[in-house]
Design an enzyme around this catalytic site. Structure first.
Site, PDB file in Angstrom:
ATOM      1  N   GLY A 287      20.168 -46.539 137.355  1.00 49.53           N
ATOM      2  CA  GLY A 287      21.323 -45.647 137.223  1.00 49.53           C
ATOM      3  C   GLY A 287      21.009 -44.188 137.495  1.00 49.53           C
ATOM      4  O   GLY A 287      20.001 -43.850 138.124  1.00 49.53           O
TER       5      GLY A 287
ATOM      6  N   LYS B 214      12.881 -34.108 135.468  1.00 46.51           N
ATOM      7  CA  LYS B 214      11.686 -33.781 134.677  1.00 46.51           C
ATOM      8  C   LYS B 214      10.447 -33.726 135.571  1.00 46.51           C
ATOM      9  O   LYS B 214       9.548 -32.930 135.343  1.00 46.51           O
ATOM     10  CB  LYS B 214      11.485 -34.794 133.550  1.00 46.51           C
ATOM     11  CG  LYS B 214      12.114 -34.369 132.240  1.00 46.51           C
ATOM     12  CD  LYS B 214      13.599 -34.530 132.107  1.00 46.51           C
ATOM     13  CE  LYS B 214      14.465 -33.376 132.365  1.00 46.51           C
ATOM     14  NZ  LYS B 214      15.920 -33.661 132.276  1.00 46.51           N
TER      15      LYS B 214
ATOM     16  N   HIS C  36      -3.041 -29.097 111.633  1.00 49.56           N
ATOM     17  CA  HIS C  36      -3.292 -27.743 112.097  1.00 49.56           C
ATOM     18  C   HIS C  36      -4.368 -27.773 113.168  1.00 49.56           C
ATOM     19  O   HIS C  36      -5.363 -28.463 112.985  1.00 49.56           O
ATOM     20  CB  HIS C  36      -3.752 -26.867 110.925  1.00 49.56           C
ATOM     21  CG  HIS C  36      -4.178 -25.498 111.366  1.00 49.56           C
ATOM     22  ND1 HIS C  36      -3.267 -24.525 111.719  1.00 49.56           N
ATOM     23  CD2 HIS C  36      -5.421 -24.961 111.542  1.00 49.56           C
ATOM     24  CE1 HIS C  36      -3.933 -23.434 112.079  1.00 49.56           C
ATOM     25  NE2 HIS C  36      -5.242 -23.670 111.981  1.00 49.56           N
TER      26      HIS C  36
HETATM   27  P1  FAD Z   1      24.355 -44.329 134.526  1.00 53.58           P
HETATM   28  O1  FAD Z   1      22.936 -43.981 134.327  1.00 53.58           O
HETATM   29  O2  FAD Z   1      25.208 -43.359 135.247  1.00 53.58           O
HETATM   30  O3  FAD Z   1      24.364 -45.731 135.271  1.00 53.58           O
HETATM   31  C1  FAD Z   1      25.535 -46.318 135.709  1.00 53.58           C
HETATM   32  C2  FAD Z   1      25.197 -47.271 136.832  1.00 53.58           C
HETATM   33  O4  FAD Z   1      26.336 -48.060 137.098  1.00 53.58           O
HETATM   34  C3  FAD Z   1      24.853 -46.591 138.142  1.00 53.58           C
HETATM   35  O5  FAD Z   1      23.634 -47.084 138.631  1.00 53.58           O
HETATM   36  C4  FAD Z   1      26.004 -46.958 139.073  1.00 53.58           C
HETATM   37  O6  FAD Z   1      25.592 -47.116 140.422  1.00 53.58           O
HETATM   38  C5  FAD Z   1      26.433 -48.278 138.499  1.00 53.58           C
HETATM   39  N1  FAD Z   1      27.815 -48.645 138.792  1.00 53.58           N
HETATM   40  C6  FAD Z   1      28.935 -47.896 138.640  1.00 53.58           C
HETATM   41  N2  FAD Z   1      30.030 -48.604 138.936  1.00 53.58           N
HETATM   42  C7  FAD Z   1      29.601 -49.823 139.307  1.00 53.58           C
HETATM   43  C8  FAD Z   1      30.271 -51.002 139.708  1.00 53.58           C
HETATM   44  N3  FAD Z   1      31.602 -51.087 139.772  1.00 53.58           N
HETATM   45  N4  FAD Z   1      29.505 -52.080 140.038  1.00 53.58           N
HETATM   46  C9  FAD Z   1      28.155 -52.045 139.963  1.00 53.58           C
HETATM   47  N5  FAD Z   1      27.495 -50.955 139.549  1.00 53.58           N
HETATM   48  C10 FAD Z   1      28.205 -49.858 139.219  1.00 53.58           C
HETATM   49  N6  FAD Z   1      20.110 -37.505 129.802  1.00 53.58           N
HETATM   50  C11 FAD Z   1      19.129 -37.432 128.880  1.00 53.58           C
HETATM   51  O7  FAD Z   1      19.256 -38.024 127.801  1.00 53.58           O
HETATM   52  N7  FAD Z   1      17.982 -36.733 129.116  1.00 53.58           N
HETATM   53  C12 FAD Z   1      17.789 -36.038 130.272  1.00 53.58           C
HETATM   54  O8  FAD Z   1      16.751 -35.417 130.444  1.00 53.58           O
HETATM   55  C13 FAD Z   1      18.808 -36.087 131.247  1.00 53.58           C
HETATM   56  N8  FAD Z   1      18.662 -35.423 132.405  1.00 53.58           N
HETATM   57  C14 FAD Z   1      19.646 -35.514 133.356  1.00 53.58           C
HETATM   58  C15 FAD Z   1      19.474 -34.807 134.543  1.00 53.58           C
HETATM   59  C16 FAD Z   1      20.457 -34.869 135.519  1.00 53.58           C
HETATM   60  C17 FAD Z   1      20.258 -34.093 136.804  1.00 53.58           C
HETATM   61  C18 FAD Z   1      21.608 -35.672 135.317  1.00 53.58           C
HETATM   62  C19 FAD Z   1      22.653 -35.773 136.384  1.00 53.58           C
HETATM   63  C20 FAD Z   1      21.793 -36.369 134.139  1.00 53.58           C
HETATM   64  C21 FAD Z   1      20.812 -36.280 133.147  1.00 53.58           C
HETATM   65  N9  FAD Z   1      20.953 -36.937 131.922  1.00 53.58           N
HETATM   66  C22 FAD Z   1      19.971 -36.847 130.973  1.00 53.58           C
HETATM   67  C23 FAD Z   1      22.138 -37.748 131.618  1.00 53.58           C
HETATM   68  C24 FAD Z   1      21.815 -39.240 131.828  1.00 53.58           C
HETATM   69  O9  FAD Z   1      21.388 -39.444 133.153  1.00 53.58           O
HETATM   70  C25 FAD Z   1      23.048 -40.089 131.517  1.00 53.58           C
HETATM   71  O10 FAD Z   1      23.536 -39.778 130.239  1.00 53.58           O
HETATM   72  C26 FAD Z   1      22.697 -41.560 131.588  1.00 53.58           C
HETATM   73  O11 FAD Z   1      22.192 -41.910 132.848  1.00 53.58           O
HETATM   74  C27 FAD Z   1      23.920 -42.422 131.253  1.00 53.58           C
HETATM   75  O12 FAD Z   1      23.564 -43.756 131.336  1.00 53.58           O
HETATM   76  P2  FAD Z   1      24.622 -44.886 131.666  1.00 53.58           P
HETATM   77  O13 FAD Z   1      23.850 -46.177 131.596  1.00 53.58           O
HETATM   78  O14 FAD Z   1      25.812 -44.738 130.822  1.00 53.58           O
HETATM   79  O15 FAD Z   1      25.101 -44.624 133.150  1.00 53.58           O
HETATM   80  P1  NAD Z   2      27.225 -29.233 130.662  1.00 55.50           P
HETATM   81  O1  NAD Z   2      28.431 -29.634 129.956  1.00 55.50           O
HETATM   82  O2  NAD Z   2      25.913 -29.240 129.961  1.00 55.50           O
HETATM   83  O3  NAD Z   2      27.385 -27.754 131.211  1.00 55.50           O
HETATM   84  C1  NAD Z   2      28.445 -27.363 132.009  1.00 55.50           C
HETATM   85  C2  NAD Z   2      28.626 -25.876 131.833  1.00 55.50           C
HETATM   86  O4  NAD Z   2      29.533 -25.441 132.815  1.00 55.50           O
HETATM   87  C3  NAD Z   2      29.191 -25.498 130.473  1.00 55.50           C
HETATM   88  O5  NAD Z   2      28.397 -24.500 129.887  1.00 55.50           O
HETATM   89  C4  NAD Z   2      30.590 -25.008 130.801  1.00 55.50           C
HETATM   90  O6  NAD Z   2      31.037 -24.013 129.929  1.00 55.50           O
HETATM   91  C5  NAD Z   2      30.390 -24.486 132.220  1.00 55.50           C
HETATM   92  N1  NAD Z   2      31.611 -24.436 133.015  1.00 55.50           N
HETATM   93  C6  NAD Z   2      32.621 -25.351 133.046  1.00 55.50           C
HETATM   94  N2  NAD Z   2      33.579 -24.941 133.904  1.00 55.50           N
HETATM   95  C7  NAD Z   2      33.149 -23.757 134.434  1.00 55.50           C
HETATM   96  C8  NAD Z   2      33.689 -22.830 135.371  1.00 55.50           C
HETATM   97  N3  NAD Z   2      34.879 -23.040 135.922  1.00 55.50           N
HETATM   98  N4  NAD Z   2      32.978 -21.730 135.673  1.00 55.50           N
HETATM   99  C9  NAD Z   2      31.767 -21.508 135.098  1.00 55.50           C
HETATM  100  N5  NAD Z   2      31.227 -22.335 134.190  1.00 55.50           N
HETATM  101  C10 NAD Z   2      31.893 -23.450 133.877  1.00 55.50           C
HETATM  102  O7  NAD Z   2      27.182 -30.113 131.984  1.00 55.50           O
HETATM  103  P2  NAD Z   2      26.071 -30.279 133.100  1.00 55.50           P
HETATM  104  O8  NAD Z   2      25.015 -29.261 132.954  1.00 55.50           O
HETATM  105  O9  NAD Z   2      26.802 -30.418 134.374  1.00 55.50           O
HETATM  106  O10 NAD Z   2      25.462 -31.685 132.716  1.00 55.50           O
HETATM  107  C11 NAD Z   2      26.290 -32.853 132.705  1.00 55.50           C
HETATM  108  C12 NAD Z   2      25.885 -33.826 131.663  1.00 55.50           C
HETATM  109  O11 NAD Z   2      24.616 -34.375 131.953  1.00 55.50           O
HETATM  110  C13 NAD Z   2      25.806 -33.181 130.315  1.00 55.50           C
HETATM  111  O12 NAD Z   2      26.776 -33.767 129.495  1.00 55.50           O
HETATM  112  C14 NAD Z   2      24.450 -33.472 129.789  1.00 55.50           C
HETATM  113  O13 NAD Z   2      24.519 -34.065 128.527  1.00 55.50           O
HETATM  114  C15 NAD Z   2      23.833 -34.432 130.784  1.00 55.50           C
HETATM  115  N6  NAD Z   2      22.485 -33.925 131.050  1.00 55.50           N
HETATM  116  C16 NAD Z   2      21.590 -33.962 130.039  1.00 55.50           C
HETATM  117  C17 NAD Z   2      20.344 -33.439 130.217  1.00 55.50           C
HETATM  118  C18 NAD Z   2      19.385 -33.452 129.094  1.00 55.50           C
HETATM  119  O14 NAD Z   2      19.598 -34.193 128.150  1.00 55.50           O
HETATM  120  N7  NAD Z   2      18.323 -32.684 129.143  1.00 55.50           N
HETATM  121  C19 NAD Z   2      19.992 -32.864 131.423  1.00 55.50           C
HETATM  122  C20 NAD Z   2      20.935 -32.825 132.429  1.00 55.50           C
HETATM  123  C21 NAD Z   2      22.184 -33.371 132.226  1.00 55.50           C
END
Ligand code: FAD
Ligand code: NAD
Length: 466
Positions: free
Chosen positions: A40, A51, A444
């Site tokens: 995913g 990371k 520590h």
């Molecule tokens: P997803 O990981 O989105 O997986 C859904 C899967 O379903 C996908 O592979 C998709 O292709 C598949 N799918 C969708 N529709 C269909 C369909 N109809 N048939 C078959 N397959 C389908 N979270 C953290 O906790 N720590 C982090 O450090 C972190 N870093 C992130 C960095 C970035 C840049 C981004 C974008 C997100 C990050 N997140 C992080 C958020 C995290 O990736 C998501 O919260 C997490 O992947 C959600 O898991 P999920 O299983 O719900 O869905």
């Molecule tokens: P986010 O919700 O963390 O941040 C979006 C930011 O955009 C907010 O601060 C919001 O106020 C701002 N924003 C919204 N509309 C705007 C506008 N019109 N102009 C300027 N600023 C605006 O969302 P993200 O950074 O896109 O990440 C998406 C999701 O992915 C998050 O929910 C996060 O939990 C997940 N994620 C998690 C991690 C992690 O756990 N380390 C890392 C990456 C992503």
């Protein structure tokens, strides 16, 4: 037609973990993933690749800024090879997604690659290289999320990009404009700032990481400003236009004046949206809410009683570990067990450096709820470990109930906070008081000593080392 006890649609951390737990509990399980690789968003274009780039760019930053002080001399210039850095990231991703293939085999889970769509509540069509149809008594929707956008922005995915493209750029931007000062904007912003890009962050709210405790926003902002990020809070972006290799972003500032920013790349990171395209949820009687998320009850059951939904596609924090907990929860619920998730104790982490991590209530939430609390805060710079590693920024803050001393929230920013927060989760899971934590021995010299000291400060203002 093959028939299963459970079909899982989507193989992110929610879906693949749910599938493993279902198989462990004796259910005949299938998983359907529309892409060729499992894992995913998290493994392919989220947690893991971001990371990997944060770690690589951190090494570079250290080499350029700190090696000399540590007495390490490198003859000649230290250079970035972006192509190699991105290739290493991809190797990490490939290895990690390959690990999920192994786990599926090990647990006898049938894997189908193709888009899964409901024919009805017990039949799923799989469209892909080998189209087929399966029957499933129960289904778990784990289709995740996709990058959100603002209605007036056309993402060309070359220069006006989302996180997915930002993880595989072919050049270091000269000036990266980031819309959204949340988790993605700051993590990926730090990657490219370290590599030499000028970085401007435009945030709509009056502080970065606005959902976290205000103290964390303030400290991270201070550190980022020292690293010469251009932080523009209270900016409402109203247009993004590409002209050749230039991107022009216009916004209204706090006073309502229009301001213009010119860069060569613009990263749009304004949140993510639940993804259900192609799922044909209505054919199964599965309702979506007004934001397009799958509607679920307290058991994560959808409006169709044999279909559950978990992770980013349902309400709540969009976090991999939240999705995983829900995957296990649903599998165990389906097996007749009575699992429980305490959403208050799902930690949130931002993997910048210093790292930011939190669990429980913020000060603002406690004030709003009218709960009387006391605060204990301890600065990282007072630790011997911090001086040894030159990681002086940040603090640990513990919020405890004023009367009972129970820990209600822990907010920290500093080196390795992402790992340190686990202690706070354990303490809160067992409903520890600040005094309980303050009386436990912490090795520590470690960064964990800041937690003990903050707990001492919260108990009766008796931190030892400040
Ligand atoms: P997803 O990981 O989105 O997986 C859904 C899967 O379903 C996908 O592979 C998709 O292709 C598949 N799918 C969708 N529709 C269909 C369909 N109809 N048939 C078959 N397959 C389908 N979270 C953290 O906790 N720590 C982090 O450090 C972190 N870093 C992130 C960095 C970035 C840049 C981004 C974008 C997100 C990050 N997140 C992080 C958020 C995290 O990736 C998501 O919260 C997490 O992947 C959600 O898991 P999920 O299983 O719900 O869905
Ligand atoms: P986010 O919700 O963390 O941040 C979006 C930011 O955009 C907010 O601060 C919001 O106020 C701002 N924003 C919204 N509309 C705007 C506008 N019109 N102009 C300027 N600023 C605006 O969302 P993200 O950074 O896109 O990440 C998406 C999701 O992915 C998050 O929910 C996060 O939990 C997940 N994620 C998690 C991690 C992690 O756990 N380390 C890392 C990456 C992503």
């Amino acid at each position: 037609m093959k028939s299963y006890d459970v079909a899982v649609i989507g193989s992110g951390p929610g879906g693949y973990v749910a599938a493993i737990r279902c198989a462990q509990l004796g259910m005949k399980t299938a998983i359907i993933e529309k892409y060729n690789t499992l894992g995913g968003t998290c493994l392919n274009v989220g947690c893991i690749p971001s990371k990997a780039l944060l770690d690589s760019s951190h090494h570079y930053d250290d080499a350029v800024k700190h090696f000399e002080t540590h007495g390490i001399e490198i003859p000649g210039d230290i250079k970035v090879n972006l192509e190699k850095m991105i290739a290493r990231k991809q190797a990490v991703v490939d290895q990690t997604t390959g690990g999920i293939d192994f786990l599926m085999k090990k647990n006898n889970i049938d894997v189908y690659h193709g888009l899964g769509s409901f024919k009805d509540a017990t039949h799923i069509k799989i469209e892909g290289d080998a189209p087929t149809e399966i029957e499933a008594k129960k289904t778990i929707i784990a289709t995740g999320s996709k990058p959100g956008n603002l209605p007036f922005i056309e993402l060309d995915k070359e220069r006006i990009i989302t996180s997915t493209e930002a993880l595989k750029l072919k050049e270091i931007p000269k000036h990266l404009i980031i819309i959204g000062g949340g988790v993605i904007g700051l993590e990926l912003g730090q990657v490219y700032r370290r590599l030499g890009a000028e970085v401007t962050v435009l945030e709509y709210m009056d502080r970065i990481i606005p959902t976290m405790d205000a103290g964390l926003s303030k400290e991270l902002n201070k550190v980022f400003k020292k690293a010469k990020f251009k932080m523009q809070v209270s900016h409402k972006v109203k247009s993004v236009v590409r002209k050749g290799d230039e991107v022009i972003v216009k916004a209204d500032n706090k006073k309502g004046d229009e301001v213009e920013f010119k860069g060569d790349y613009c990263l749009v990171s304004v949140g993510r949206r639940a993804y259900t395209a192609g799922l044909n949820a209505e054919a199964a009687g599965v309702k979506l809410d007004e934001s397009g998320r799958v509607e679920v009850n307290g058991h994560l059951q959808t409006s169709a009683s044999n279909i559950y939904a978990i992770g980013d596609v349902v309400k709540g924090a969009m976090l991999a570990h939240k999705a995983e907990e829900e995957g296990v929860f649903v599998a165990e619920t389906m097996a007749g067990q009575k699992p429980h998730i305490d959403y208050n104790l799902i930690p949130g982490v931002v993997y910048t450096w210093p790292e930011v991590a939190a669990v429980g209530k913020t000060e603002a939430q406690l004030k709003e709820a009218g709960i009387e609390y006391k605060t204990g805060q301890f600065p990282m710079r007072a630790l011997g470990r911090s001086r040894a590693s030159m990681d002086l920024d940040g603090f640990v803050k513990i919020l405890a109930d004023k009367t009972t001393d129970e820990i209600l929230g822990v907010h920290m920013i500093g080196a390795r906070a992402a790992d340190l927060i686990a202690e706070a989760v354990v303490a809160m899971e067992y409903r520890a008081s600040a005094e309980d934590v303050s009386r436990m021995s912490h090795a520590h010299p470690t960064f964990t000593e800041a937690i003990k000291e903050a707990a001492l400060a919260a108990t009766e203002d008796r931190a030892l080392h400040i």
